[in-house]
Design a protein around this motif. Structure first.
Motif, PDB file in Angstrom:
ATOM      1  N   MET A  96       0.427  40.618  38.852  1.00 19.14           N
ATOM      2  CA  MET A  96       0.744  39.482  38.076  1.00 19.14           C
ATOM      3  C   MET A  96       0.769  38.295  38.805  1.00 19.14           C
ATOM      4  O   MET A  96       1.528  37.890  39.795  1.00 19.14           O
ATOM      5  N   PHE A 119      20.171  51.884  42.913  1.00 19.74           N
ATOM      6  CA  PHE A 119      19.854  51.408  44.304  1.00 19.74           C
ATOM      7  C   PHE A 119      21.102  51.130  45.233  1.00 19.74           C
ATOM      8  O   PHE A 119      21.224  51.812  46.309  1.00 19.74           O
ATOM      9  N   GLY A 272      20.443  36.706  39.235  1.00 17.03           N
ATOM     10  CA  GLY A 272      21.569  37.561  39.012  1.00 17.03           C
ATOM     11  C   GLY A 272      22.948  36.831  38.593  1.00 17.03           C
ATOM     12  O   GLY A 272      23.241  35.804  39.234  1.00 17.03           O
TER      13      GLY A 272
HETATM   14  C1  HEM Z   1       8.675  39.626  40.352  1.00 13.72           C
HETATM   15  C2  HEM Z   1       9.301  40.701  40.874  1.00 13.72           C
HETATM   16  C3  HEM Z   1      10.667  40.566  41.440  1.00 13.72           C
HETATM   17  C4  HEM Z   1      11.452  39.172  42.012  1.00 13.72           C
HETATM   18  C5  HEM Z   1      10.839  37.946  41.637  1.00 13.72           C
HETATM   19  C6  HEM Z   1      12.464  39.654  42.534  1.00 13.72           C
HETATM   20  C7  HEM Z   1      13.490  39.074  42.929  1.00 13.72           C
HETATM   21  C8  HEM Z   1      14.605  39.306  43.756  1.00 13.72           C
HETATM   22  C9  HEM Z   1      15.605  38.515  43.897  1.00 13.72           C
HETATM   23  C10 HEM Z   1      15.584  36.942  44.104  1.00 13.72           C
HETATM   24  C11 HEM Z   1      16.727  39.074  44.524  1.00 13.72           C
HETATM   25  C12 HEM Z   1      17.985  38.527  45.185  1.00 13.72           C
HETATM   26  C13 HEM Z   1      19.079  38.898  44.214  1.00 13.72           C
HETATM   27  C14 HEM Z   1      19.306  37.676  43.198  1.00 13.72           C
HETATM   28  O1  HEM Z   1      19.653  36.678  43.456  1.00 13.72           O
HETATM   29  O2  HEM Z   1      18.741  38.041  42.193  1.00 13.72           O
HETATM   30  C15 HEM Z   1      16.403  40.522  44.419  1.00 13.72           C
HETATM   31  C16 HEM Z   1      17.108  41.461  44.771  1.00 13.72           C
HETATM   32  C17 HEM Z   1      16.580  42.729  44.445  1.00 13.72           C
HETATM   33  N1  HEM Z   1      15.607  43.446  44.103  1.00 13.72           N
HETATM   34 FE1  HEM Z   1      14.160  42.194  43.426  1.00 13.72          FE
HETATM   35  N2  HEM Z   1      12.427  41.083  42.473  1.00 13.72           N
HETATM   36  C18 HEM Z   1      11.613  41.696  41.961  1.00 13.72           C
HETATM   37  C19 HEM Z   1      11.152  43.165  41.867  1.00 13.72           C
HETATM   38  C20 HEM Z   1      12.020  44.010  41.927  1.00 13.72           C
HETATM   39  C21 HEM Z   1      11.539  45.594  41.744  1.00 13.72           C
HETATM   40  C22 HEM Z   1      10.245  45.943  40.893  1.00 13.72           C
HETATM   41  C23 HEM Z   1      12.538  46.064  42.135  1.00 13.72           C
HETATM   42  C24 HEM Z   1      12.667  47.467  41.929  1.00 13.72           C
HETATM   43  C25 HEM Z   1      13.795  48.111  41.547  1.00 13.72           C
HETATM   44  C26 HEM Z   1      13.598  45.284  42.968  1.00 13.72           C
HETATM   45  C27 HEM Z   1      14.645  45.592  43.493  1.00 13.72           C
HETATM   46  C28 HEM Z   1      15.663  44.823  43.861  1.00 13.72           C
HETATM   47  C29 HEM Z   1      16.801  44.967  44.575  1.00 13.72           C
HETATM   48  C30 HEM Z   1      17.560  46.662  44.727  1.00 13.72           C
HETATM   49  C31 HEM Z   1      17.514  43.895  44.633  1.00 13.72           C
HETATM   50  C32 HEM Z   1      18.939  44.070  45.582  1.00 13.72           C
HETATM   51  C33 HEM Z   1      18.617  43.933  47.331  1.00 13.72           C
HETATM   52  C34 HEM Z   1      19.751  43.757  48.106  1.00 13.72           C
HETATM   53  O3  HEM Z   1      20.663  43.004  47.743  1.00 13.72           O
HETATM   54  O4  HEM Z   1      19.754  44.279  49.330  1.00 13.72           O
HETATM   55  N3  HEM Z   1      12.988  43.967  42.582  1.00 13.72           N
HETATM   56  N4  HEM Z   1      15.151  40.661  43.819  1.00 13.72           N
END
Ligand code: HEM
Length: 319
Positions: A96, A119, A272
Motif C-alpha cells: 500500500m 499483543f 492512539g
Molecule cells: C500502516 C500500517 C501501520 C502503521 C502506520 C502503524 C503505526 C503504529 C504506531 C505509530 C504505533 C505507536 C503507537 C501509537 O502512537 O499509535 C504502533 C504501535 C503498534 N502497532 Fe502498528 N502500525 C501499522 C500496522 C500494524 C499492524 C498490521 C499491526 C499488527 C497487529 C501493528 C501492531 C502494533 C502494535 C502491537 C503496536 C504497539 C507496540 C508497542 O507499544 O510496543 N501495527 N503502530
C-alpha cells in the motif's frame, strides 16, 4: 430426538460471519487490505496465546517427564513459526503506497494497534514486566487501552492458573531443578579460578548484576548448554533454544514494524487515544533488551568454554 444439523465447511468454520467482519469506513481502495492484514495478525495472535499458555501450564505442573517436554517443544516450535510468518504480513501491507494510506488515515484517529489486547497479553504472558516497558510522556501504556481491556490486563495472566506466573516464571522454576546443579566438584573444576563465572557461583557478585532469573536457574541453564549432547539434556537444550527463538522472532517483528511505520507515516504522531505516541521515535525506543524475555539465556554463552575443558559431572543421576 431432533437430528443434528449437517455440518458444512461454512457452519463449522463460521466463514459467513468471519467475512462480514470487514467494514471499511472510507472509500479508499486499500483500506480493505489494511483491515484484512490486521485481522489476520489478531487471528495468529490468538493461536500464539493458546499455545504459549498451554506450554506455561505444562511447565507449571512440575512433572517434567519426556512426554511433557516433547509436547512443549512441539508447541514452542509452532509459536516460533507463527511469529516468523506474521512478520511477512507487514510486507504485504507495504504494497500500500503511503499516499494511499493518507487517503484514510485521518478516519482512524482514536484507534491504534497500541490498543491490541492480544499483543499485550502475549507480552505479559511471556514475561515482559510493566515497569520495564517504554513509557510515552510518563504515561503507562495501559492508560491508552480501552478501560475494560485495561482491567483484563491488570489481572493477566490469571492468578488461578499457574499462580499467575508467566512463561519465564515457570521456566525459571524448571531450570532451577536441573540435575547436577548441586554438584560442587563439577563447578569447582569448571570455575578454574576464572573470575568470569563469579556472578553464577558467588551470591554477592550475582546480586550486583541485573538478572531476570534466580542464580540457581542460571546455573541450570548453563549446565544444559554445556551438556547439550547428552541424551538427558537434549530436550531441555531444545527448549531453551526455542525460548530464545521466540525472543528473536518478536524482536524481528518489532524491527520490521518500525521500518514499515517509518515508511508509511514518516515522523507523524500515532493515532492512539486522545494523543498518539511520537510514532516512529516511540517505537524505536521499544527496540531494546528489556523486551527480551529470555535475555539471561542469551547471556549464558558468555560462560561457555571448549568441550575439552568441561569436566565430567559426578551427579548421582549419572549425567
Ligand atoms: C500502516 C500500517 C501501520 C502503521 C502506520 C502503524 C503505526 C503504529 C504506531 C505509530 C504505533 C505507536 C503507537 C501509537 O502512537 O499509535 C504502533 C504501535 C503498534 N502497532 Fe502498528 N502500525 C501499522 C500496522 C500494524 C499492524 C498490521 C499491526 C499488527 C497487529 C501493528 C501492531 C502494533 C502494535 C502491537 C503496536 C504497539 C507496540 C508497542 O507499544 O510496543 N501495527 N503502530
Amino acid at each position: 430426538m431432533a437430528e443434528k444439523p449437517k455440518l458444512t465447511y461454512d457452519s463449522y468454520l463460521k466463514i459467513t460471519p468471519l467475512l462480514e467482519c470487514q467494514e471499511p469506513i472510507s472509500e479508499a481502495h486499500d483500506e480493505h487490505l489494511f483491515i484484512i492484514v490486521h485481522q489476520a495478525f489478531e487471528l495468529w495472535f490468538k493461536q500464539v496465546l493458546h499455545d504459549v499458555d498451554s506450554v506455561r501450564m505444562l511447565f507449571y505442573d512440575k512433572d517434567w517427564d519426556n512426554i511433557r517436554l516433547h509436547k512443549a517443544i512441539n508447541r514452542l516450535q509452532r509459536v516460533v513459526l507463527v511469529l516468523k510468518l506474521v512478520v511477512e504480513h507487514f510486507h504485504i501491507l507495504e504494497t500500500m503506497p503511503p499516499l494511499n494510506f493518507v487517503d484514510f488515515r485521518d478516519e482512524l484517529t482514536g484507534g491504534s494497534e497500541f490498543q491490541s489486547l492480544q499483543f499485550r497479553k502475549i507480552e505479559k504472558l511471556l514475561g515482559i514486566k510493566d515497569d520495564k516497558r517504554e513509557k510515552y510522556e510518563d504515561q503507562d501504556y495501559q492508560d491508552k487501552m480501552d478501560p475494560n481491556d485495561k482491567e483484563i490486563l491488570l489481572k493477566y495472566p490469571n492468578k488461578d492458573a499457574a499462580d499467575g506466573r508467566t512463561l519465564r516464571g515457570v521456566v525459571e522454576i524448571w531450570l532451577a531443578s536441573t540435575p547436577g546443579i548441586d554438584d560442587s566438584k563439577f563447578w569447582g573444576k569448571y570455575r578454574q579460578n576464572k573470575e568470569e563465572l563469579d556472578p553464577l557461583l558467588d551470591e554477592s557478585k550475582y546480586k550486583t548484576g541485573s538478572w531476570q532469573m534466580s542464580q540457581r536457574s542460571l546455573q541450570g541453564a548453563l549446565l544444559i548448554m554445556l551438556h547439550q549432547d547428552k541424551p538427558e539434556f537434549q530436550m531441555p537444550y531444545q527448549i531453551i533454544t526455542l525460548l530464545m527463538d521466540i525472543d528473536v522472532a518478536l524482536m524481528k517483528w518489532r524491527s520490521t514494524h518500525i521500518h514499515m511505520v517509518h515508511r508509511m507515516i514518516g515522523q507523524k504522531q500515532g493515532t492512539g487515544g486522545t494523543k498518539g505516541t511520537s510514532g516512529y521515535d516511540y517505537l524505536r525506543a521499544t527496540y531494546n533488551d528489556n523486551y527480551k524475555v529470555f535475555r539471561d539465556l542469551f547471556n549464558m554463552a558468555t560462560y561457555l568454554r571448549p568441550r575439552e575443558e568441561i569436566p565430567k559431572m559426578t551427579d548421582p543421576t549419572g549425567c
